[in-house]
Design a protein around this motif. Sequence first.
Motif, short mmCIF file in Angstrom:
data_model
loop_
_atom_site.label_atom_id
_atom_site.label_comp_id
_atom_site.label_asym_id
_atom_site.label_seq_id
_atom_site.Cartn_x
_atom_site.Cartn_y
_atom_site.Cartn_z
N ARG A 5 7.16 1.04 0.69
CA ARG A 5 6.34 1.97 -0.07
C ARG A 5 5.09 2.40 0.70
N ILE A 6 4.66 3.62 0.42
CA ILE A 6 3.31 4.07 0.75
C ILE A 6 2.53 3.96 -0.56
N THR A 7 1.53 3.10 -0.59
CA THR A 7 0.84 2.81 -1.85
C THR A 7 -0.43 3.62 -2.04
N GLU A 8 -0.91 4.26 -0.97
CA GLU A 8 -2.10 5.11 -1.09
C GLU A 8 -2.02 6.20 -0.03
N GLY A 11 -1.73 5.86 3.78
CA GLY A 11 -1.72 4.42 3.89
C GLY A 11 -0.56 3.91 4.72
N CYS A 16 7.32 -3.86 -0.93
CA CYS A 16 6.88 -4.22 -2.28
C CYS A 16 8.08 -4.64 -3.11
N ILE A 18 9.45 -3.92 -6.74
CA ILE A 18 9.26 -3.00 -7.85
C ILE A 18 10.45 -3.08 -8.80
N GLN A 45 3.65 8.49 7.67
CA GLN A 45 2.77 7.32 7.77
C GLN A 45 1.43 7.66 8.41
N ALA A 55 1.21 9.49 -3.53
CA ALA A 55 1.33 8.03 -3.54
C ALA A 55 1.08 7.50 -4.96
N PRO A 56 1.71 6.37 -5.30
CA PRO A 56 2.64 5.59 -4.48
C PRO A 56 4.06 6.14 -4.54
N THR A 58 8.28 5.50 -2.60
CA THR A 58 9.17 4.79 -1.70
C THR A 58 9.60 5.72 -0.58
#
Length: 320
Positions: A5-8, A11, A16, A18, A45, A55-56, A58
């Motif tokens: 995941r990119i959470t922010e 970021g 993760c 989920i 990225q 975000a967030p 996948t």
Amino acid sequence: MKALRITEKSGKAVFCQIDTPSPTATQIQVEIKACGLNFADLLIQNGTYQDIPAAPFTMGMEIAGVVSATGESVQGLKCGDRVAVYAGQGGFAEHGVFEADRAVRLPDSMSFEQAAAFQIAYGTSHMALSHRARLLPGETLLVTGAAGGVGLTAVEIGKLMGATVIAQARGADKLAVAERAGADHLVEAGEDLRERVLALGGADVVYDAVGGDAFRAAFRACRPEGRLISIGFASGDVPQIPANHLMVKNLTAIGFYIGGYQNFRPEVVHDSFATLFDWFEQGKLHPHISHTLPLDRVFEGFDLLRERRSTGKVVITMDN
């Protein structure tokens, strides 16, 4: 379930745990078997891609797997169907939910790994060469970065469309891969590209995913009425086009981004995929996968792309 995941915003990608997502009325849930890596995954990225989801989310742009649930409005697909989906996100996970109209049923002869390597690379090259550049039999096509994910498919499709193909790549091994895909002439990346191409009579169509010096040399090697397709800028250098040179040689500069067509003319994408899957079933296309890695090693896959150590596609599987 496990997901990358990119959470922010801008970021770092992280693994993760989920909840497994459930489909809405128009979606299918897919048990993901394989997901293709793309250069765009690196740009996402870095926060420099032109189309980054909020975000967030996948990561993973193109997947192949088995339908495991369907929304109440979905028709034409059922549990157990083998499908590929170019969704732009959601692929680096054990399950994902995707709009049903983005799914393509797989030929029996196509593996999940082949399917995960197929849609973006082949779709980009086919639509760019046929729909945008109108490549004709007998014309000369120059492909820069010809051993990469999209470049190699441009060589293969260009040859299939009847063109004489000049392939530029770095190193003997990569040039050999391009030659096996159908390239008629090979140019080492360290050579004078303009001089070599002009010695072969010049290029009618340039397919460039590199940018920088390669684009500038290819630009100067075009025949009158040449068409230059800009696919991407793997070099990190976005070239500037001198409009006066376009005018003098009657050249055409063309931009192409397959994701844009998904939004404003999805029927073009649908028709292209139908042609490409038919060509695959006829044995005319041969997806080249240089590396297959499990999800736990996805960062190794990113490094392969970043360091230019792969040819064709890198595919991530969900089986460890």
